[in-house]
Design a protein around this motif. Structure first.
Motif, PDB file in Angstrom:
ATOM      1  N   ARG A  81      29.866  35.524  53.780  1.00  0.00           N
ATOM      2  CA  ARG A  81      30.872  36.651  53.056  1.00  0.00           C
ATOM      3  C   ARG A  81      31.092  36.175  51.618  1.00  0.00           C
ATOM      4  N   ASN A  82      31.453  34.855  51.282  1.00  0.00           N
ATOM      5  CA  ASN A  82      31.521  34.422  49.977  1.00  0.00           C
ATOM      6  C   ASN A  82      30.303  34.424  49.091  1.00  0.00           C
ATOM      7  N   GLN A  83      29.284  34.202  49.580  1.00  0.00           N
ATOM      8  CA  GLN A  83      28.031  34.368  48.603  1.00  0.00           C
ATOM      9  C   GLN A  83      27.443  35.930  48.514  1.00  0.00           C
ATOM     10  N   VAL A  84      27.842  36.603  49.227  1.00  0.00           N
ATOM     11  CA  VAL A  84      27.464  38.319  49.381  1.00  0.00           C
ATOM     12  C   VAL A  84      28.430  38.670  48.233  1.00  0.00           C
ATOM     13  N   THR A  85      29.585  38.376  48.289  1.00  0.00           N
ATOM     14  CA  THR A  85      30.604  38.687  47.192  1.00  0.00           C
ATOM     15  C   THR A  85      30.124  38.466  45.964  1.00  0.00           C
ATOM     16  N   ALA A  86      29.733  37.040  45.749  1.00  0.00           N
ATOM     17  CA  ALA A  86      29.393  36.664  44.446  1.00  0.00           C
ATOM     18  C   ALA A  86      28.324  37.388  44.034  1.00  0.00           C
ATOM     19  N   LEU A  87      27.134  37.429  44.874  1.00  0.00           N
ATOM     20  CA  LEU A  87      25.944  38.154  44.473  1.00  0.00           C
ATOM     21  C   LEU A  87      26.229  39.565  43.974  1.00  0.00           C
ATOM     22  N   LEU A  88      27.069  40.383  44.610  1.00  0.00           N
ATOM     23  CA  LEU A  88      27.140  41.642  44.283  1.00  0.00           C
ATOM     24  C   LEU A  88      28.283  41.624  42.940  1.00  0.00           C
ATOM     25  N   TYR A  89      28.999  40.697  42.461  1.00  0.00           N
ATOM     26  CA  TYR A  89      29.745  40.760  41.433  1.00  0.00           C
ATOM     27  C   TYR A  89      29.007  40.186  40.382  1.00  0.00           C
ATOM     28  N   HIS A  90      28.493  39.245  40.549  1.00  0.00           N
ATOM     29  CA  HIS A  90      27.599  38.478  39.204  1.00  0.00           C
ATOM     30  C   HIS A  90      26.104  39.098  39.134  1.00  0.00           C
ATOM     31  N   GLY A  91      25.698  39.598  40.172  1.00  0.00           N
ATOM     32  CA  GLY A  91      24.275  39.963  39.913  1.00  0.00           C
ATOM     33  C   GLY A  91      23.073  39.154  40.263  1.00  0.00           C
ATOM     34  N   LYS A  92      23.433  37.835  40.343  1.00  0.00           N
ATOM     35  CA  LYS A  92      22.466  36.781  40.894  1.00  0.00           C
ATOM     36  C   LYS A  92      23.280  35.419  41.182  1.00  0.00           C
ATOM     37  N   ILE A  93      22.947  34.572  42.283  1.00  0.00           N
ATOM     38  CA  ILE A  93      23.339  33.350  42.639  1.00  0.00           C
ATOM     39  C   ILE A  93      22.337  32.629  42.901  1.00  0.00           C
ATOM     40  N   THR A  94      22.502  31.218  42.536  1.00  0.00           N
ATOM     41  CA  THR A  94      21.759  29.907  42.956  1.00  0.00           C
ATOM     42  C   THR A  94      22.038  29.437  44.122  1.00  0.00           C
ATOM     43  N   THR A  95      21.233  29.270  45.149  1.00  0.00           N
ATOM     44  CA  THR A  95      21.428  28.744  46.461  1.00  0.00           C
ATOM     45  C   THR A  95      20.221  28.347  47.115  1.00  0.00           C
ATOM     46  N   THR A  96      20.430  27.702  48.393  1.00  0.00           N
ATOM     47  CA  THR A  96      19.146  27.244  49.223  1.00  0.00           C
ATOM     48  C   THR A  96      18.258  28.427  49.740  1.00  0.00           C
ATOM     49  N   GLU A  97      17.184  28.300  49.954  1.00  0.00           N
ATOM     50  CA  GLU A  97      16.288  29.380  50.655  1.00  0.00           C
ATOM     51  C   GLU A  97      16.726  29.904  51.870  1.00  0.00           C
ATOM     52  N   ALA A  98      17.141  28.991  52.806  1.00  0.00           N
ATOM     53  CA  ALA A  98      17.746  29.439  54.278  1.00  0.00           C
ATOM     54  C   ALA A  98      18.872  30.389  54.034  1.00  0.00           C
ATOM     55  N   ARG A  99      19.893  30.033  52.935  1.00  0.00           N
ATOM     56  CA  ARG A  99      21.047  30.787  52.923  1.00  0.00           C
ATOM     57  C   ARG A  99      20.671  31.961  52.226  1.00  0.00           C
ATOM     58  N   ALA A 100      19.789  32.013  51.118  1.00  0.00           N
ATOM     59  CA  ALA A 100      19.582  33.309  50.363  1.00  0.00           C
ATOM     60  C   ALA A 100      18.826  34.371  51.210  1.00  0.00           C
ATOM     61  N   LYS A 101      18.136  33.873  52.182  1.00  0.00           N
ATOM     62  CA  LYS A 101      17.557  34.924  53.185  1.00  0.00           C
ATOM     63  C   LYS A 101      18.459  35.536  53.968  1.00  0.00           C
ATOM     64  N   GLU A 102      19.806  34.693  54.381  1.00  0.00           N
ATOM     65  CA  GLU A 102      20.465  35.346  55.269  1.00  0.00           C
ATOM     66  C   GLU A 102      21.571  36.247  54.381  1.00  0.00           C
ATOM     67  N   VAL A 103      21.868  35.939  53.240  1.00  0.00           N
ATOM     68  CA  VAL A 103      22.688  36.525  52.260  1.00  0.00           C
ATOM     69  C   VAL A 103      21.943  37.930  52.019  1.00  0.00           C
ATOM     70  N   ARG A 104      20.497  37.919  51.771  1.00  0.00           N
ATOM     71  CA  ARG A 104      19.664  39.050  51.587  1.00  0.00           C
ATOM     72  C   ARG A 104      19.867  40.127  52.423  1.00  0.00           C
ATOM     73  N   LYS A 105      20.022  39.672  53.811  1.00  0.00           N
ATOM     74  CA  LYS A 105      20.105  40.648  54.794  1.00  0.00           C
ATOM     75  C   LYS A 105      21.379  41.381  54.852  1.00  0.00           C
ATOM     76  N   ILE A 106      22.488  40.746  54.513  1.00  0.00           N
ATOM     77  CA  ILE A 106      23.811  41.328  54.576  1.00  0.00           C
ATOM     78  C   ILE A 106      24.004  42.146  53.140  1.00  0.00           C
ATOM     79  N   ALA A 107      23.474  41.686  52.231  1.00  0.00           N
ATOM     80  CA  ALA A 107      23.667  42.612  50.731  1.00  0.00           C
ATOM     81  C   ALA A 107      22.739  43.817  50.856  1.00  0.00           C
ATOM     82  N   GLU A 108      21.522  43.626  51.281  1.00  0.00           N
ATOM     83  CA  GLU A 108      20.643  44.843  51.308  1.00  0.00           C
ATOM     84  C   GLU A 108      21.227  45.814  52.490  1.00  0.00           C
ATOM     85  N   GLY A 109      22.003  45.322  53.437  1.00  0.00           N
ATOM     86  CA  GLY A 109      22.530  46.461  54.128  1.00  0.00           C
ATOM     87  C   GLY A 109      23.680  47.077  53.498  1.00  0.00           C
ATOM     88  N   LEU A 110      24.505  46.681  52.803  1.00  0.00           N
ATOM     89  CA  LEU A 110      25.599  47.045  52.042  1.00  0.00           C
ATOM     90  C   LEU A 110      25.114  47.932  50.868  1.00  0.00           C
TER      91      LEU A 110
END
Length: 178
Positions: A19-48
């Motif tokens: 939730r924290n990383q999706v919120t940061a991605l949508l607010y800032h436009g980009k985030i730096t994270t690990t590949e596994a986390r990014a793939k999970e965050v991507r699923k949620i963000a694209e759905g929103l």
């Protein structure tokens, strides 16, 4: 095969992290994270974002009357004495607001279930609580991302690999909105 990555955390910790990383991605436009986390965050963000694209025009404009306090030149409320008590003076103003139709309201509530509240702090008054403002991320999703990606069928995010992390050699990536 599992439906999602566990990311080495308990379910509550994992949910909070995503939730924290999706919120940061949508607010800032980009985030730096690990590949596994990014793939999970991507699923949620694209759905929103897909939800925002689908419901972007699903509202009606409605005129309402509102009572607004009268303010002086310093921005303080004007008081008047009525029956020996100081009472704030109000003006009646007509406003035009967006009223969500039921499906957009449902989408808004689904988004609020995932996103954390964001408070923006101006750089000049970094230590002050006075000038902070609550950012409406759901409105940003509908008004900015919904309009921006209206012609696009999915693929709203991009993952760019930037190399292994120094401490544990986990692959770091930049996850950004396209």
């Amino acid at each position: 095969m599992a439906k999602y990555r566990k990311l080495g955390r308990t379910s509550s910790q994992r949910k909070a992290l995503l939730r924290n990383q999706v919120t940061a991605l949508l607010y800032h436009g980009k985030i730096t994270t690990t590949e596994a986390r990014a793939k999970e965050v991507r699923k949620i963000a694209e759905g929103l974002v897909a939800m925002a694209v689908k419901e972007k025009d699903n509202f009606e404009m409605v005129k309402v009357t509102a009572k607004v306090p009268v303010k002086d030149k310093d921005g303080k409320r004007v008081k008047e004495v009525v029956d020996g008590k100081k009472v704030t003076k109000y003006d009646t103003v007509e406003k035009e607001i967006k009223k969500d139709l039921p499906s957009r309201l449902h989408a808004r509530r689904q988004m609020l279930r995932v996103l954390y509240p964001v408070v923006s702090v101006p750089e000049q008054a970094a230590g002050r609580k006075r000038n902070t403002k609550e950012v409406d991320l759901v409105a940003k999703l509908f008004d900015e991302y919904g309009v921006k990606y209206a012609t696009r069928n999915g693929g709203y995010t991009r993952i760019v690999k930037i190399g292994p992390r120094k401490g544990d050699a986990a692959m770091e990536v930049i996850l950004e909105m396209v």
